[in-house]
Each structure stands twice: as C-alpha cells, then as structure tokens.
Design a protein around this motif. Structure first.
Motif, PDB file in Angstrom:
ATOM      1  N   LYS A 112      27.203  75.528  10.984  1.00  0.00           N
ATOM      2  CA  LYS A 112      26.492  75.843   9.739  1.00  0.00           C
ATOM      3  C   LYS A 112      25.222  75.015   9.573  1.00  0.00           C
ATOM      4  N   MET A 113      25.063  73.959  10.382  1.00  0.00           N
ATOM      5  CA  MET A 113      23.851  73.134  10.317  1.00  0.00           C
ATOM      6  C   MET A 113      22.665  73.790  11.025  1.00  0.00           C
ATOM      7  N   PHE A 114      22.924  74.802  11.865  1.00  0.00           N
ATOM      8  CA  PHE A 114      21.859  75.467  12.614  1.00  0.00           C
ATOM      9  C   PHE A 114      21.037  76.374  11.711  1.00  0.00           C
ATOM     10  N   THR A 115      19.883  76.768  12.215  1.00  0.00           N
ATOM     11  CA  THR A 115      19.056  77.723  11.492  1.00  0.00           C
ATOM     12  C   THR A 115      19.855  79.000  11.257  1.00  0.00           C
ATOM     13  N   GLU A 116      19.452  79.748  10.273  1.00  0.00           N
ATOM     14  CA  GLU A 116      20.190  80.940   9.845  1.00  0.00           C
ATOM     15  C   GLU A 116      20.485  81.916  10.988  1.00  0.00           C
ATOM     16  N   ASP A 117      19.501  82.161  11.865  1.00  0.00           N
ATOM     17  CA  ASP A 117      19.712  83.126  12.945  1.00  0.00           C
ATOM     18  C   ASP A 117      20.811  82.677  13.898  1.00  0.00           C
ATOM     19  N   VAL A 118      20.972  81.388  14.091  1.00  0.00           N
ATOM     20  CA  VAL A 118      22.006  80.877  14.988  1.00  0.00           C
ATOM     21  C   VAL A 118      23.343  80.754  14.264  1.00  0.00           C
ATOM     22  N   SER A 119      23.331  80.193  13.061  1.00  0.00           N
ATOM     23  CA  SER A 119      24.588  79.932  12.354  1.00  0.00           C
ATOM     24  C   SER A 119      25.303  81.209  11.927  1.00  0.00           C
ATOM     25  N   SER A 120      24.581  82.304  11.790  1.00  0.00           N
ATOM     26  CA  SER A 120      25.217  83.556  11.372  1.00  0.00           C
ATOM     27  C   SER A 120      25.488  84.508  12.533  1.00  0.00           C
ATOM     28  N   ALA A 121      25.287  84.061  13.755  1.00  0.00           N
ATOM     29  CA  ALA A 121      25.523  84.923  14.924  1.00  0.00           C
ATOM     30  C   ALA A 121      27.000  85.272  15.035  1.00  0.00           C
ATOM     31  N   ALA A 122      27.278  86.437  15.612  1.00  0.00           N
ATOM     32  CA  ALA A 122      28.665  86.889  15.775  1.00  0.00           C
ATOM     33  C   ALA A 122      29.471  85.939  16.669  1.00  0.00           C
ATOM     34  N   ASP A 123      28.829  85.378  17.677  1.00  0.00           N
ATOM     35  CA  ASP A 123      29.486  84.442  18.583  1.00  0.00           C
ATOM     36  C   ASP A 123      28.880  83.049  18.356  1.00  0.00           C
ATOM     37  N   PRO A 124      29.495  82.224  17.498  1.00  0.00           N
ATOM     38  CA  PRO A 124      28.885  80.945  17.134  1.00  0.00           C
ATOM     39  C   PRO A 124      28.748  79.983  18.313  1.00  0.00           C
ATOM     40  N   MET A 125      27.665  79.183  18.262  1.00  0.00           N
ATOM     41  CA  MET A 125      27.455  78.173  19.301  1.00  0.00           C
ATOM     42  C   MET A 125      28.536  77.099  19.239  1.00  0.00           C
ATOM     43  N   TRP A 126      28.901  76.684  18.032  1.00  0.00           N
ATOM     44  CA  TRP A 126      29.911  75.647  17.827  1.00  0.00           C
ATOM     45  C   TRP A 126      31.047  76.215  16.997  1.00  0.00           C
TER      46      TRP A 126
END
Length: 130
Positions: free
Chosen positions: A43-57
């Motif tokens: 949730k600390m990532f920018t909106e495009d990353v934090s709301s992705a279907a496959d989260p980074m973290w």
C-alpha cells in the motif's frame, strides 16, 4: 528572464524529496517488514502499483524473505546513487548481515523499491559508510 527561470524550478523544488522523507519511508518498510505485514508495504507504492491485480508485496512474500534474511535490525541513509537516482540505505538483517536497500519516492509513495540491491556505486557507498 530570471523570474521565468525561477518559475520553472518551482515544480522541481515542490516535488524534491529530502533525506528525512526517505528515512520516514524506510522506517515504515522496516516496521511493516518485521511485523510481516507485506500488504501494508504494498500500500506504500504509487497507486498504479499498489492497486495491481498481482501485488508486488504480500504477506506470503514477506514471510519468505523474513525467513531467509531475518528481521531488519537497522538502516542508515547513505545518499543518492547518481547512476540510478535512487536513495540508498545500509541495512542490517539478523540472518544475512549488512545489505543495501534502495528506493525512490513519488509524492511520498514508493516508486522504485529494491529490497536488496547492489551495483559498483552502491558497493562503494557501503564501504565508505564503515
């Protein structure tokens, strides 16, 4: 002429990140990581990353890295890597010892985030920090 040039710099100055901004961000990463709250890191990532279907973290990834590296014991700001323009931190983990972590911030949110990173410049920064 000088007024125009000064006005061009206002957006750069307004969005510039300080050492304190980076330290606040990595402090949160350390807290969430040690608690195994990978979803909170995401949730600390920018909106495009934090709301992705496959989260980074996520919690599963966090748990795997926590098992491998151990808890993060400390961090220290080393500066900006001029090659990649990322803030670099010396980090110490319970199981793997000293490593480097780097990140960028965009409006206070994580952009680039490298949990463990290395490059010739980063290795030089780590050696000079001893």
């Amino acid at each position: 002429r000088y007024v125009f040039f000064s006005l061009l710099l206002i957006p750069v100055i307004a969005t510039a990140q300080t050492q304190k901004d980076y330290e606040v961000a990595i402090g949160k990463v350390m807290y969430f990581y040690n608690k195994c709250w990978g979803d909170s890191i995401n949730k600390m990532f920018t909106e495009d990353v934090s709301s992705a279907a496959d989260p980074m973290w996520n919690r599963k990834l966090n748990a795997e890295i926590l098992e491998q590296c151990g808890k993060m014991k400390s961090y220290k700001y080393l500066g900006i890597d001029s090659h990649d323009n990322v803030a670099v931190f010396r980090t110490e983990f319970a199981k793997v010892g000293v490593k480097a972590m780097s990140l960028t911030l965009h409006d206070g949110r994580l952009g680039t985030f490298r949990f463990i990173t290395s490059s010739p410049e980063i290795e030089r920064m780590l050696k000079e920090a001893k």
